[in-house]
Scaffold this motif. Structure first.
Motif, PDB file in Angstrom:
ATOM      1  N   LEU A   1       0.673  -0.823  -0.184  1.00  0.00           N
ATOM      2  CA  LEU A   1       0.207   0.539  -0.131  1.00  0.00           C
ATOM      3  C   LEU A   1       1.136   1.135   0.089  1.00  0.00           C
ATOM      4  O   LEU A   1       0.482   2.029  -0.658  1.00  0.00           O
ATOM      5  N   TRP A   2       1.963   0.979   0.467  1.00  0.00           N
ATOM      6  CA  TRP A   2       2.959   2.532   0.136  1.00  0.00           C
ATOM      7  C   TRP A   2       3.501   3.079  -1.081  1.00  0.00           C
ATOM      8  O   TRP A   2       4.108   1.772  -1.357  1.00  0.00           O
ATOM      9  N   ARG A   3       4.072   4.087  -1.172  1.00  0.00           N
ATOM     10  CA  ARG A   3       4.069   4.547  -2.840  1.00  0.00           C
ATOM     11  C   ARG A   3       5.479   4.983  -2.191  1.00  0.00           C
ATOM     12  O   ARG A   3       5.404   5.881  -1.437  1.00  0.00           O
ATOM     13  N   PHE A   4       6.397   5.218  -2.750  1.00  0.00           N
ATOM     14  CA  PHE A   4       7.530   5.587  -2.438  1.00  0.00           C
ATOM     15  C   PHE A   4       7.920   6.664  -4.516  1.00  0.00           C
ATOM     16  O   PHE A   4       8.818   6.998  -4.105  1.00  0.00           O
ATOM     17  N   LEU A   5       6.926   6.183  -5.502  1.00  0.00           N
ATOM     18  CA  LEU A   5       7.852   6.307  -6.969  1.00  0.00           C
ATOM     19  C   LEU A   5       7.581   8.146  -6.915  1.00  0.00           C
ATOM     20  O   LEU A   5       6.371   8.493  -5.919  1.00  0.00           O
ATOM     21  N   ARG A   6       8.387   9.234  -7.161  1.00  0.00           N
ATOM     22  CA  ARG A   6       8.619  10.323  -6.969  1.00  0.00           C
ATOM     23  C   ARG A   6       8.536  11.059  -6.111  1.00  0.00           C
ATOM     24  O   ARG A   6       8.505  12.165  -6.160  1.00  0.00           O
ATOM     25  N   LEU A   7       8.525  10.086  -4.662  1.00  0.00           N
ATOM     26  CA  LEU A   7       8.591  11.042  -3.160  1.00  0.00           C
ATOM     27  C   LEU A   7       9.665  11.662  -2.926  1.00  0.00           C
ATOM     28  O   LEU A   7      11.014  10.851  -3.561  1.00  0.00           O
ATOM     29  N   ARG A   8      10.723  12.396  -2.598  1.00  0.00           N
ATOM     30  CA  ARG A   8      11.487  12.930  -1.625  1.00  0.00           C
ATOM     31  C   ARG A   8      11.509  12.141  -0.924  1.00  0.00           C
ATOM     32  O   ARG A   8      11.129  11.478  -0.106  1.00  0.00           O
ATOM     33  N   PRO A   9      13.054  11.913  -0.487  1.00  0.00           N
ATOM     34  CA  PRO A   9      13.548  11.304   0.704  1.00  0.00           C
ATOM     35  C   PRO A   9      12.798  11.622   1.749  1.00  0.00           C
ATOM     36  O   PRO A   9      11.865  11.166   3.083  1.00  0.00           O
ATOM     37  N   GLN A  10      12.493  13.032   2.183  1.00  0.00           N
ATOM     38  CA  GLN A  10      11.946  13.103   3.375  1.00  0.00           C
ATOM     39  C   GLN A  10      10.117  12.920   3.631  1.00  0.00           C
ATOM     40  O   GLN A  10       9.900  13.620   4.487  1.00  0.00           O
ATOM     41  N   ASN A  11       9.992  12.817   2.896  1.00  0.00           N
ATOM     42  CA  ASN A  11       8.329  12.051   2.461  1.00  0.00           C
ATOM     43  C   ASN A  11       8.603  11.091   2.860  1.00  0.00           C
ATOM     44  O   ASN A  11       7.081  10.257   2.525  1.00  0.00           O
TER      45      ASN A  11
END
Length: 451
Positions: free
Chosen positions: A267-277
């Motif tokens: 369920l978690w998304r990481f694509l296009r996220l800045r590391p701090q988010n």
């Protein structure tokens, strides 16, 4: 080409006649679904009939069938609930990670749609009444924005009170879930809400004086301590990381003690996220906030100023996450504290709606008035929706105004409720000559996280 296919599917601008899959089964599109601009399938919660059977699920769109494999969807469980693969050219079968062969719909884009696509896509993301906005009197604009601001707070109030009802009347739990949801912003908001709803707060309360145990419960329940949740390229480093190992052992003990089951890590998304988010950073910040006894509604209700609430919500990560953004992966950037911008967004989307909802539910007008006052004291948000209205000629200075314009875009423009909109009324009731050129709007721009 793929953007055009998305547009045709979204607006059901399909060729006349019966639609059939590549296997010859009749397809009826009941609801194309919600367009997803982040990682995962292109459209969520679509409803389609295939061969007389109603399917509810996700839809993925590609120029060619083989793009399914080029994008590695056949190895990604996030695509297991796709019910239909829509393509411009069907050049082969596609199979999901769990071994399911998907039905495919090959569509041809009508010539007229293709010729007018550029103009249509701009109009689709821009209010057609933009020409008259500079001519609307400030008094009329202010009156409409004030009404929209109240409407948006009322809408958020309904969401919060429904959440309270599901939680058997617990406003404290509803506040924590609302806070958690907004830690995920638009990208991981649903995942954070699901995580918070499954988090056994009574169990966590037994260990709230130990930050490490809180983090073990938070990360464990999020499913992020599973080795499958760690990308292959990082897995070896994570497994050799003493902090990760300690968390896993601690969660294993606590999960057995409280009979816990973690959520699905997909369920978690990481694509296009800045590391701090990244969820890891946000979960550590939430754990610290909870550990310091600053995540309760009772403390929020005592705050009377913006600075009071900022001080209440201000938090930081534990020591490990000051130099990491994922397990075993070091970073030179410090992510110790929430930024001022993030704090303002938590004020707009969590604290102020909670004050208003609680005040409305308990007949406390002072809390409702405080919510309005705080919105007027905060600066306007910076996102694509607000920028669009500013380009149209509307001045936006406060968070109350930016919230109003988000409400206008989502509930009126996107739903084509022009007859219920005061700007739409002005547009229809008088002939206005274009006085400003059409602003340039970036096609398919990524939405900001704070809307």
């Amino acid at each position: 080409m793929e953007q055009l296919l998305h547009y045709v599917w979204k607006h059901k601008l399909l060729p006349a006649g019966t639609l059939t899959t590549t296997d010859g089964e009749v397809v009826e599109i009941i609801d194309p679904g919600l367009h997803n601009t982040h990682a995962g399938p292109d459209f969520f919660n679509a409803k389609v009939k295939i061969g007389g059977t109603l399917w509810v699920g996700n839809v993925e769109i590609h120029v060619k069938s083989s793009d399914w494999y080029a994008h590695h969807h056949h190895q990604d469980n996030a695509y297991d609930n796709v019910v239909l693969h829509v393509v411009g050219t069907a050049d082969g079968d596609v199979v999901t990670a769990d071994g399911k062969r998907l039905p495919q719909l090959q569509i041809a884009i009508p010539d007229e749609v293709s010729r007018h696509y550029d103009e249509l896509i701009t109009t689709d993301q821009y209010p057609p009444c933009y020409r008259i906005i500079p001519d609307i009197s400030p008094l009329k604009a202010h009156a409409w924005l004030s009404a929209l601001q109240a409407e948006r707070l009322e809408q958020k109030t309904r969401t919060i009170t429904e959440r309270v009802e599901r939680l058997n009347g617990s406003w404290e739990d509803a506040y924590f879930i609302t806070l958690a949801r907004n830690y995920g912003f638009s990208t991981n908001g649903d995942a954070f809400e699901s995580w918070a709803e499954q988090l056994p707060m009574n169990a966590v309360a037994h260990h709230r004086d130990d930050l490490f145990q809180i983090e073990a419960l938070f990360f464990g329940q999020a499913g992020l301590l599973s080795t499958e949740a760690i990308p292959d390229r990082h897995r070896q480093k994570a497994l050799a990381d003493p902090y990760f190992t300690r968390l896993c052992n601690e969660y294993k003990y606590l999960a057995h003690k409280f009979a816990l089951t973690p959520m699905d890590h997909h369920l978690w998304r990481f694509l296009r996220l800045r590391p701090q988010n990244f969820p890891h950073i946000r979960l550590s910040q939430l754990a610290t906030l909870y550990y310091r006894h600053r995540s309760g509604l009772s403390q929020l209700l005592e705050c009377t100023t913006l600075d009071d609430i900022r001080d209440l919500l201000r938090t930081e990560t534990s020591d490990y996450w000051r130099t990491h953004y994922s397990f075993g992966i070091e970073s030179t950037e410090s992510r110790k504290q929430l930024s001022k911008g993030t704090l303002n967004l938590l004020l707009i989307n969590t604290a102020i709606p909670m004050l208003f909802a609680y005040g409305r539910q308990h007949g406390n007008e002072k809390l409702c008035d405080r919510a309005f006052d705080l919105l007027e004291q905060l600066p306007a948000e910076k996102n694509n929706i607000v920028n669009m209205w500013q380009q149209c000629g509307l001045d936006v200075e406060t968070a109350g105004e930016s919230q109003a314009l988000i409400q206008l875009k989502r509930e009126y423009c996107e739903r084509k409720n022009c007859l219920k909109c005061r700007i739409g009324y002005e547009y229809l009731s008088a002939a206005h000559k274009p006085k400003v050129p059409h602003p340039t709007i970036a096609l398919l721009a990524e939405p900001e996280q704070n809307t």
